[in-house]
Design a protein around this motif. Structure first.
Motif, PDB file in Angstrom:
ATOM      1  N   ARG A  68     -17.281 -17.174  60.239  1.00  0.00           N
ATOM      2  CA  ARG A  68     -18.024 -15.905  60.288  1.00  0.00           C
ATOM      3  C   ARG A  68     -17.861 -15.358  61.694  1.00  0.00           C
ATOM      4  N   ALA A  69     -17.345 -14.161  61.835  1.00  0.00           N
ATOM      5  CA  ALA A  69     -17.015 -13.617  63.159  1.00  0.00           C
ATOM      6  C   ALA A  69     -18.272 -13.442  64.012  1.00  0.00           C
ATOM      7  N   GLY A  70     -18.086 -13.591  65.319  1.00  0.00           N
ATOM      8  CA  GLY A  70     -19.153 -13.301  66.272  1.00  0.00           C
ATOM      9  C   GLY A  70     -18.787 -12.037  67.033  1.00  0.00           C
ATOM     10  N   SER A  71     -19.665 -11.617  67.941  1.00  0.00           N
ATOM     11  CA  SER A  71     -19.373 -10.378  68.681  1.00  0.00           C
ATOM     12  C   SER A  71     -18.192 -10.598  69.616  1.00  0.00           C
ATOM     13  N   ASP A  72     -18.044 -11.862  70.075  1.00  0.00           N
ATOM     14  CA  ASP A  72     -16.891 -12.172  70.935  1.00  0.00           C
ATOM     15  C   ASP A  72     -16.068 -13.261  70.257  1.00  0.00           C
ATOM     16  N   ASP A  73     -15.063 -12.833  69.505  1.00  0.00           N
ATOM     17  CA  ASP A  73     -14.308 -13.790  68.696  1.00  0.00           C
ATOM     18  C   ASP A  73     -13.433 -14.708  69.536  1.00  0.00           C
ATOM     19  N   GLY A  74     -13.380 -14.428  70.826  1.00  0.00           N
ATOM     20  CA  GLY A  74     -12.579 -15.311  71.688  1.00  0.00           C
ATOM     21  C   GLY A  74     -13.346 -16.555  72.097  1.00  0.00           C
ATOM     22  N   LEU A  75     -14.662 -16.550  71.827  1.00  0.00           N
ATOM     23  CA  LEU A  75     -15.463 -17.724  72.222  1.00  0.00           C
ATOM     24  C   LEU A  75     -15.180 -18.895  71.289  1.00  0.00           C
ATOM     25  N   ALA A  76     -15.328 -20.106  71.804  1.00  0.00           N
ATOM     26  CA  ALA A  76     -15.190 -21.300  70.942  1.00  0.00           C
ATOM     27  C   ALA A  76     -16.306 -21.254  69.899  1.00  0.00           C
ATOM     28  N   PRO A  77     -15.999 -21.608  68.652  1.00  0.00           N
ATOM     29  CA  PRO A  77     -16.999 -21.471  67.584  1.00  0.00           C
ATOM     30  C   PRO A  77     -18.091 -22.539  67.655  1.00  0.00           C
ATOM     31  N   VAL A  78     -19.269 -22.167  67.155  1.00  0.00           N
ATOM     32  CA  VAL A  78     -20.335 -23.137  66.892  1.00  0.00           C
ATOM     33  C   VAL A  78     -20.162 -23.535  65.431  1.00  0.00           C
ATOM     34  N   VAL A  79     -20.015 -24.820  65.152  1.00  0.00           N
ATOM     35  CA  VAL A  79     -19.614 -25.207  63.799  1.00  0.00           C
ATOM     36  C   VAL A  79     -20.570 -26.229  63.199  1.00  0.00           C
ATOM     37  N   THR A  80     -20.562 -26.279  61.887  1.00  0.00           N
ATOM     38  CA  THR A  80     -21.336 -27.263  61.132  1.00  0.00           C
ATOM     39  C   THR A  80     -20.514 -27.675  59.922  1.00  0.00           C
ATOM     40  N   GLY A  81     -20.799 -28.862  59.405  1.00  0.00           N
ATOM     41  CA  GLY A  81     -20.026 -29.277  58.233  1.00  0.00           C
ATOM     42  C   GLY A  81     -20.449 -30.640  57.746  1.00  0.00           C
ATOM     43  N   SER A  82     -19.801 -31.071  56.699  1.00  0.00           N
ATOM     44  CA  SER A  82     -19.941 -32.415  56.152  1.00  0.00           C
ATOM     45  C   SER A  82     -18.839 -32.569  55.090  1.00  0.00           C
ATOM     46  N   HIS A  83     -19.115 -33.267  53.996  1.00  0.00           N
ATOM     47  CA  HIS A  83     -18.009 -33.584  53.071  1.00  0.00           C
ATOM     48  C   HIS A  83     -18.419 -33.360  51.619  1.00  0.00           C
ATOM     49  N   LEU A  84     -17.447 -33.055  50.765  1.00  0.00           N
ATOM     50  CA  LEU A  84     -17.698 -32.844  49.335  1.00  0.00           C
ATOM     51  C   LEU A  84     -17.280 -34.055  48.505  1.00  0.00           C
ATOM     52  N   GLU A 115     -25.925 -10.790  64.386  1.00  0.00           N
ATOM     53  CA  GLU A 115     -24.586 -10.892  64.963  1.00  0.00           C
ATOM     54  C   GLU A 115     -24.633 -11.986  66.035  1.00  0.00           C
ATOM     55  N   THR A 116     -23.941 -13.068  65.788  1.00  0.00           N
ATOM     56  CA  THR A 116     -23.920 -14.162  66.784  1.00  0.00           C
ATOM     57  C   THR A 116     -22.923 -13.793  67.885  1.00  0.00           C
ATOM     58  N   LYS A 117     -23.024 -14.427  69.012  1.00  0.00           N
ATOM     59  CA  LYS A 117     -22.054 -14.171  70.092  1.00  0.00           C
ATOM     60  C   LYS A 117     -20.713 -14.815  69.721  1.00  0.00           C
ATOM     61  N   ALA A 118     -20.782 -16.129  69.459  1.00  0.00           N
ATOM     62  CA  ALA A 118     -19.557 -16.865  69.105  1.00  0.00           C
ATOM     63  C   ALA A 118     -19.383 -16.838  67.582  1.00  0.00           C
ATOM     64  N   PRO A 119     -18.178 -17.075  67.129  1.00  0.00           N
ATOM     65  CA  PRO A 119     -17.994 -17.268  65.684  1.00  0.00           C
ATOM     66  C   PRO A 119     -18.750 -18.516  65.234  1.00  0.00           C
ATOM     67  N   PHE A 120     -19.215 -18.530  63.984  1.00  0.00           N
ATOM     68  CA  PHE A 120     -19.803 -19.722  63.371  1.00  0.00           C
ATOM     69  C   PHE A 120     -18.849 -20.190  62.275  1.00  0.00           C
ATOM     70  N   GLU A 121     -18.725 -21.492  62.107  1.00  0.00           N
ATOM     71  CA  GLU A 121     -17.875 -22.017  61.030  1.00  0.00           C
ATOM     72  C   GLU A 121     -18.638 -23.059  60.215  1.00  0.00           C
ATOM     73  N   ALA A 122     -18.416 -23.000  58.899  1.00  0.00           N
ATOM     74  CA  ALA A 122     -18.917 -24.038  57.986  1.00  0.00           C
ATOM     75  C   ALA A 122     -17.698 -24.807  57.497  1.00  0.00           C
ATOM     76  N   ILE A 123     -17.757 -26.137  57.568  1.00  0.00           N
ATOM     77  CA  ILE A 123     -16.571 -26.964  57.325  1.00  0.00           C
ATOM     78  C   ILE A 123     -16.818 -27.956  56.186  1.00  0.00           C
ATOM     79  N   ALA A 124     -15.774 -28.154  55.375  1.00  0.00           N
ATOM     80  CA  ALA A 124     -15.771 -29.270  54.413  1.00  0.00           C
ATOM     81  C   ALA A 124     -14.626 -30.189  54.831  1.00  0.00           C
ATOM     82  N   TRP A 125     -14.976 -31.389  55.291  1.00  0.00           N
ATOM     83  CA  TRP A 125     -13.982 -32.352  55.798  1.00  0.00           C
ATOM     84  C   TRP A 125     -13.387 -33.145  54.642  1.00  0.00           C
ATOM     85  N   THR A 126     -12.161 -33.581  54.805  1.00  0.00           N
ATOM     86  CA  THR A 126     -11.476 -34.353  53.755  1.00  0.00           C
ATOM     87  C   THR A 126     -11.794 -35.846  53.860  1.00  0.00           C
ATOM     88  N   ASN A 127     -12.031 -36.474  52.697  1.00  0.00           N
ATOM     89  CA  ASN A 127     -12.161 -37.919  52.593  1.00  0.00           C
ATOM     90  C   ASN A 127     -13.073 -38.537  53.644  1.00  0.00           C
TER      91      ASN A 127
END
Ligand code: HGY
Ligand code: MN
Ligand code: MN
Length: 410
Positions: A68-84, A115-127
Motif C-alpha cells: 500500500r503506497a505511502g506519501s513517500d514511496d522511496g522510504l523503506a516499507p513498514v511490513v507485517t506478515g505470517s504464513h498460509l 496516508e502513511t509516510k512509508a509504504p506498508f506491506e502485508a506478506i504471506a511467506w512460503t513454507n
C-alpha cells in the motif's frame, strides 16, 4: 488522523472464509506448503489485497507482498506478515491470522483515509511450517539470507517432489529477487500456541524474543531377521534401539525443566512388517530451549546417548541436523511500540517469549522486528481443535495497526 480501529467482524469473516480452503472434517485445516490448497489460499489472499488497492509482487521463493503506497514511496516499507501453509492437522488461526491481520490493517487504513509516510506491506511467506518440505520458515529464511534459494528449492517431499517443482506447478515461482531490500520494521500477529496468556487472562502478549531450536533426523541400522526364529540375544533390532534413543529425547528435555522441550514427531520402521525384526528405524527429534547453552547441552546429550545405545546393541546410526536456529531477541523500539499500543488501547498485556518458531525470527536477522500474541483456547495449536476468540483476534490486530503507525510516525 482519527484514532482508527480495525473491523473485527470483517477480520473474523475473512478468517472463516480462508479456513474453508483445506478444511478437515474435524474442523481444522490441512493446507500443506505448495499444495493445491496452498495455491487456492494464496490466490484468495491476492484477490482480497487487490480489492484493497494493494500492488502485488511475488518473489522467486513464492513469498507474496501486498504493498500500500505511502506519501513517500522511496522510504523503506513498514511490513507485517505470517504464513498460509499449515500442519497436516492444523488449525484455522496458526499463520492465517497474521496474514489476514495484515490485510485488515490495509482495509482499515483505506476506510479511514489514512496516508502513511512509508509504504506498508502485508506478506504471506512460503513454507513456514516445514512439515512437507523440511526447514521451517523457509520463505522468510531465504528473504533474510538464512538459507539459499537453491538449497530450499532442492528439498524433496516424501514422494520425491521438490520444492522448486511444486512452486512452479502452483504458479508461484515469482519474478522478484528474494530479499536484498531495506525494511523499516517487521511486525507479526500470531496466536500464542501456548497456555500462558489464557492462564493469566491477558489479551496481548508483547513478544520480546523467541527460543532456539535444534532438530535432527536419526536413522538406526540393525539387521532384518525372522520374528519367530531369531533368539533375543542374537537380534540387531533397529526399532528397539530407536525406542531407547527416543526415551532420551524426553529425558533430556525433562532434565532441563521447565524450559526445555523435546519432541519425536516422526517415526518409521523398515520393512514395517509385523513378523520381521526391523533392520532400519527412522525418527525425528525436535529440541528447544530459550538458553543457547542449555539447547547445545541437550543436542550433545542426544548424540552421546545414541552412540551409547547403538554400541550396546550392535547397531549403527546416522544423525543429521536439519534445522538449527538460535534464540531470537526482538528490537526494543518495535517491542515498545507493541507494548505502548496495547497500553494506549487499554488491553491487558504481558511480556512473553515465543516458544514456537515464526517468520519474525527470520526477519529479525535483517530488520527491527517484533510480534504480537493473542491467547488461544487451552493453549492448543498444531491441532484441529485450535481456537481463538473474535475479540482477542481483533485486539491483536488493533495493536498491530497502531504499532505499525507508531513506527511509521503517521
Ligand atoms: O515449529 C514451529 O515452531 C512453527 O510452528 N513452525
Ligand atoms: Mn505459525
Ligand atoms: Mn505452526
Amino acid at each position: 488522523m482519527d484514532d482508527p480501529r480495525i473491523d473485527g467482524e470483517r477480520l473474523w469473516a475473512s478468517l472463516m472464509e480462508m479456513a474453508k480452503i483445506g478444511a478437515t472434517p474435524a474442523g481444522g485445516v490441512c493446507r500443506l506448503a505448495l499444495s493445491d490448497f496452498d495455491k487456492e489460499s494464496r490466490d484468495l489472499f491476492i484477490t482480497w489485497c487487490e480489492d484493497a488497492g494493494c500492488a502485488i509482487s511475488v518473489d522467486r521463493v513464492g513469498n507474496i507482498f501486498a504493498r500500500r503506497a505511502g506519501s513517500d514511496d522511496g522510504l523503506a516499507p513498514v511490513v507485517t506478515g505470517s504464513h498460509l501453509d499449515t500442519q497436516p492437522t492444523g488449525g484455522k488461526f496458526d499463520g492465517a491470522y497474521g496474514v489476514l491481520a495484515g490485510l485488515e490493517v490495509m482495509r482499515t487504513l483505506n476506510d479511514h483515509g489514512v496516508e502513511t509516510k512509508a509504504p506498508f506491506e502485508a506478506i504471506a511467506w512460503t513454507n513456514e511450517e516445514g512439515c512437507r518440505f523440511t526447514t521451517s520458515m523457509a520463505g522468510s529464511g531465504v528473504f533474510a539470507g538464512v538459507y539459499t534459494l537453491d538449497d530450499i528449492r532442492a528439498h524433496a517431499d516424501a514422494d520425491g517432489l521438490t520444492f522448486g517443482e511444486e512452486l512452479e506447478r502452483i504458479g508461484y515461482a515469482g519474478a522478484e529477487a528474494v530479499g536484498g531490500r531495506p525494511i523499516a520494521a517487521y511486525f507479526e500477529a500470531h496466536i500464542e500456541q501456548g497456555p500462558f496468556l489464557e492462564a493469566e487472562n491477558k489479551t496481548i502478549g508483547v513478544v520480546t524474543g523467541g527460543q532456539g531450536k535444534r532438530s535432527f533426523e536419526i536413522t538406526v541400522a540393525g539387521r532384518e531377521s525372522h520374528a519367530g526364529t531369531t533368539p533375543m540375544p542374537a537380534r540387531r533390532d533397529a526399532l528397539m534401539g530407536a525406542v531407547h534413543m527416543i526415551e532420551e529425547v524426553e529425558a533430556l528435555a525433562l532434565a532441563k525443566a521447565p524450559e526445555g522441550v523435546g519432541t519425536v514427531g516422526m517415526i518409521e520402521a523398515k520393512p514395517n512388517s509385523r513378523n520381521t525384526i526391523p533392520g532400519s528405524a527412522f525418527f525425528s527429534a525436535d529440541l528447544r530451549h530459550p538458553d543457547p547453552a542449555a539447547l547445545d547441552d541437550m543436542a550433545a546429550g542426544l548424540k552421546r546417548s545414541c552412540g551409547r545405545i547403538a554400541e550396546a546393541r550392535g547397531l549403527t546410526y546416522e544423525m543429521t541436523e536439519v534445522t538449527h536456529y538460535p534464540a531470537t531477541k526482538f528490537d526494543e523500539a518495535c517491542v515498545s511500540a507493541v507494548r505502548g499500543a496495547a497500553e494506549r488501547l487499554g488491553y491487558s498485556h504481558r511480556d512473553i517469549i515465543s516458544r514456537a518458531g515464526h517468520d519474525a525470527c527470520s526477519m529479525a536477522h535483517i530488520a527491527p522486528a517484533a510480534m504480537i500474541f493473542v491467547p488461544c483456547e487451552n493453549g492448543i495449536s498444531h491441532a484441529e481443535i485450535e481456537n481463538a476468540t473474535p475479540d482477542d483476534l481483533a485486539a491483536g490486530c488493533n495493536v498491530l495497526l497502531h504499532a505499525m503507525l507508531q513506527i511509521d510516525g503517521s
